[in-house]
Design a protein around this motif. Structure first.
Motif, PDB file in Angstrom:
ATOM      1  N   VAL A  58      47.901  46.361  75.930  1.00 58.63           N
ATOM      2  CA  VAL A  58      48.177  44.995  75.508  1.00 58.63           C
ATOM      3  C   VAL A  58      49.556  44.616  76.047  1.00 58.63           C
ATOM      4  N   VAL A  59      49.658  43.381  76.527  1.00 58.84           N
ATOM      5  CA  VAL A  59      50.949  42.839  76.944  1.00 58.84           C
ATOM      6  C   VAL A  59      51.361  41.830  75.887  1.00 58.84           C
ATOM      7  N   ILE A  60      52.544  42.019  75.344  1.00 58.34           N
ATOM      8  CA  ILE A  60      53.059  41.170  74.266  1.00 58.34           C
ATOM      9  C   ILE A  60      54.116  40.246  74.835  1.00 58.34           C
ATOM     10  N   ARG A  61      53.904  38.937  74.662  1.00 63.59           N
ATOM     11  CA  ARG A  61      54.914  37.961  75.074  1.00 63.59           C
ATOM     12  C   ARG A  61      55.848  37.750  73.904  1.00 63.59           C
ATOM     13  N   LEU A  62      57.115  37.993  74.126  1.00 67.45           N
ATOM     14  CA  LEU A  62      58.129  37.861  73.081  1.00 67.45           C
ATOM     15  C   LEU A  62      58.568  36.408  72.968  1.00 67.45           C
ATOM     16  N   PRO A  63      59.039  35.980  71.789  1.00 66.86           N
ATOM     17  CA  PRO A  63      59.433  34.582  71.619  1.00 66.86           C
ATOM     18  C   PRO A  63      60.713  34.212  72.373  1.00 66.86           C
ATOM     19  N   ALA A  64      61.441  35.227  72.813  1.00 66.30           N
ATOM     20  CA  ALA A  64      62.663  35.017  73.597  1.00 66.30           C
ATOM     21  C   ALA A  64      62.877  36.258  74.451  1.00 66.30           C
ATOM     22  N   ARG A  65      63.780  36.153  75.421  1.00 63.49           N
ATOM     23  CA  ARG A  65      64.106  37.328  76.229  1.00 63.49           C
ATOM     24  C   ARG A  65      64.917  38.294  75.371  1.00 63.49           C
ATOM     25  N   VAL A  66      64.554  39.576  75.429  1.00 68.31           N
ATOM     26  CA  VAL A  66      65.142  40.579  74.536  1.00 68.31           C
ATOM     27  C   VAL A  66      65.614  41.786  75.340  1.00 68.31           C
ATOM     28  N   LEU A 115      65.571  45.276  75.125  1.00 77.45           N
ATOM     29  CA  LEU A 115      64.739  46.161  74.324  1.00 77.45           C
ATOM     30  C   LEU A 115      65.461  47.461  73.978  1.00 77.45           C
ATOM     31  N   THR A 116      65.335  47.892  72.719  1.00 77.94           N
ATOM     32  CA  THR A 116      65.961  49.139  72.280  1.00 77.94           C
ATOM     33  C   THR A 116      64.959  50.129  71.698  1.00 77.94           C
ATOM     34  N   ALA A 117      63.897  49.630  71.062  1.00 80.30           N
ATOM     35  CA  ALA A 117      62.929  50.522  70.424  1.00 80.30           C
ATOM     36  C   ALA A 117      61.622  49.776  70.192  1.00 80.30           C
ATOM     37  N   ILE A 118      60.588  50.554  69.866  1.00 79.55           N
ATOM     38  CA  ILE A 118      59.298  49.983  69.517  1.00 79.55           C
ATOM     39  C   ILE A 118      58.767  50.743  68.304  1.00 79.55           C
ATOM     40  N   THR A 119      58.144  50.010  67.388  1.00 83.44           N
ATOM     41  CA  THR A 119      57.549  50.610  66.197  1.00 83.44           C
ATOM     42  C   THR A 119      56.044  50.403  66.245  1.00 83.44           C
ATOM     43  N   VAL A 120      55.300  51.463  65.952  1.00 83.37           N
ATOM     44  CA  VAL A 120      53.844  51.412  65.886  1.00 83.37           C
ATOM     45  C   VAL A 120      53.437  51.816  64.479  1.00 83.37           C
ATOM     46  N   GLN A 121      52.480  51.077  63.919  1.00 76.69           N
ATOM     47  CA  GLN A 121      52.026  51.359  62.561  1.00 76.69           C
ATOM     48  C   GLN A 121      50.509  51.482  62.523  1.00 76.69           C
ATOM     49  N   HIS A 122      50.030  52.434  61.738  1.00 73.74           N
ATOM     50  CA  HIS A 122      48.608  52.629  61.467  1.00 73.74           C
ATOM     51  C   HIS A 122      48.477  52.864  59.971  1.00 73.74           C
ATOM     52  N   ILE A 123      47.267  52.817  59.441  1.00 73.32           N
ATOM     53  CA  ILE A 123      47.085  53.094  58.014  1.00 73.32           C
ATOM     54  C   ILE A 123      47.204  54.591  57.755  1.00 73.32           C
ATOM     55  N   THR A 124      47.359  54.952  56.493  1.00 71.83           N
ATOM     56  CA  THR A 124      47.425  56.365  56.103  1.00 71.83           C
ATOM     57  C   THR A 124      46.014  56.906  55.883  1.00 71.83           C
ATOM     58  N   MET A 162      68.622  51.996  79.403  1.00 72.00           N
ATOM     59  CA  MET A 162      69.923  52.112  80.049  1.00 72.00           C
ATOM     60  C   MET A 162      69.849  51.765  81.538  1.00 72.00           C
ATOM     61  N   LEU A 163      68.692  52.055  82.152  1.00 74.74           N
ATOM     62  CA  LEU A 163      68.533  51.768  83.578  1.00 74.74           C
ATOM     63  C   LEU A 163      68.319  50.281  83.840  1.00 74.74           C
ATOM     64  N   LEU A 164      67.930  49.544  82.809  1.00 73.90           N
ATOM     65  CA  LEU A 164      67.619  48.126  82.968  1.00 73.90           C
ATOM     66  C   LEU A 164      68.421  47.311  81.955  1.00 73.90           C
ATOM     67  N   PRO A 165      69.679  47.048  82.243  1.00 76.56           N
ATOM     68  CA  PRO A 165      70.499  46.295  81.283  1.00 76.56           C
ATOM     69  C   PRO A 165      70.182  44.799  81.346  1.00 76.56           C
ATOM     70  N   ARG A 166      68.908  44.493  81.174  1.00 75.89           N
ATOM     71  CA  ARG A 166      68.444  43.112  81.264  1.00 75.89           C
ATOM     72  C   ARG A 166      67.570  42.802  80.067  1.00 75.89           C
ATOM     73  N   ALA A 167      67.351  41.512  79.857  1.00 76.44           N
ATOM     74  CA  ALA A 167      66.446  41.071  78.801  1.00 76.44           C
ATOM     75  C   ALA A 167      65.082  40.791  79.414  1.00 76.44           C
ATOM     76  N   PHE A 168      64.042  41.027  78.634  1.00 76.98           N
ATOM     77  CA  PHE A 168      62.673  40.832  79.103  1.00 76.98           C
ATOM     78  C   PHE A 168      61.903  39.959  78.132  1.00 76.98           C
ATOM     79  N   SER A 169      60.915  39.248  78.664  1.00 73.67           N
ATOM     80  CA  SER A 169      60.111  38.365  77.820  1.00 73.67           C
ATOM     81  C   SER A 169      58.726  38.942  77.544  1.00 73.67           C
ATOM     82  N   HIS A 170      58.358  40.035  78.225  1.00 73.80           N
ATOM     83  CA  HIS A 170      57.059  40.670  78.023  1.00 73.80           C
ATOM     84  C   HIS A 170      57.232  42.184  77.949  1.00 73.80           C
ATOM     85  N   VAL A 171      56.435  42.808  77.117  1.00 71.10           N
ATOM     86  CA  VAL A 171      56.410  44.264  77.026  1.00 71.10           C
ATOM     87  C   VAL A 171      54.947  44.697  77.003  1.00 71.10           C
ATOM     88  N   LYS A 172      54.644  45.774  77.719  1.00 67.00           N
ATOM     89  CA  LYS A 172      53.264  46.280  77.786  1.00 67.00           C
ATOM     90  C   LYS A 172      53.168  47.599  77.046  1.00 67.00           C
TER      91      LYS A 172
END
Length: 125
Positions: A14-22, A24-33, A92-102
């Motif tokens: 899935v490609v997620i379009r962010l509401p603004a350029r960000v 990125l530092t981390a990603i959280t994934v959640q599932h049920i227990t 660290m290699l990409l000190p830029r903001a992005f509007s999409h994350v896959k």
């Protein structure tokens, strides 16, 4: 339970379009227990996950509009741990903001028919 984004098989993306350029530092994934699952199992949870951003080609020539993907991290969602897991990204290699994350799910915990994602959070500045 069952109110998730499900895709066929054990691989998907899935490609997620962010509401603004960000930045990125981390990603959280959640599932049920397991306790919340009617079957008592969570084999539809994602297992091996990769996170990418897309960079537009900067050569200025014929390939100027070609997009290249850059891997920001690979991690394993562990069904034995907390249902909400946060993973740091290598930005660290990409000190830029992005509007999409896959988010690329490479495998799940054993369900051959589908994989479920309940929540994805993108962290950054």
């Amino acid at each position: 339970p069952g109110n998730c984004w499900a895709f066929k098989g054990h691989q998907g993306q899935v490609v997620i379009r962010l509401p603004a350029r960000v930045h990125l530092t981390a990603i959280t994934v959640q599932h049920i227990t397991k306790d919340a699952s009617p079957s008592g199992t969570i084999i539809s949870a994602p297992r091996d996950i990769a996170v990418f951003v897309r960079l537009l080609g900067t050569s200025g020539g014929v390939d100027a509009d070609r997009e290249e993907e850059t891997l920001l991290g690979m991690f394993t969602y562990n069904v034995e741990k907390d249902p909400m897991q946060t993973f740091p990204l290598k930005n660290m290699l990409l000190p830029r903001a992005f509007s999409h994350v896959k988010l690329l799910v490479k495998s799940n915990w054993g369900n051959p028919w589908y994989t479920c994602i309940y929540r994805v959070k993108v962290h950054g500045k």
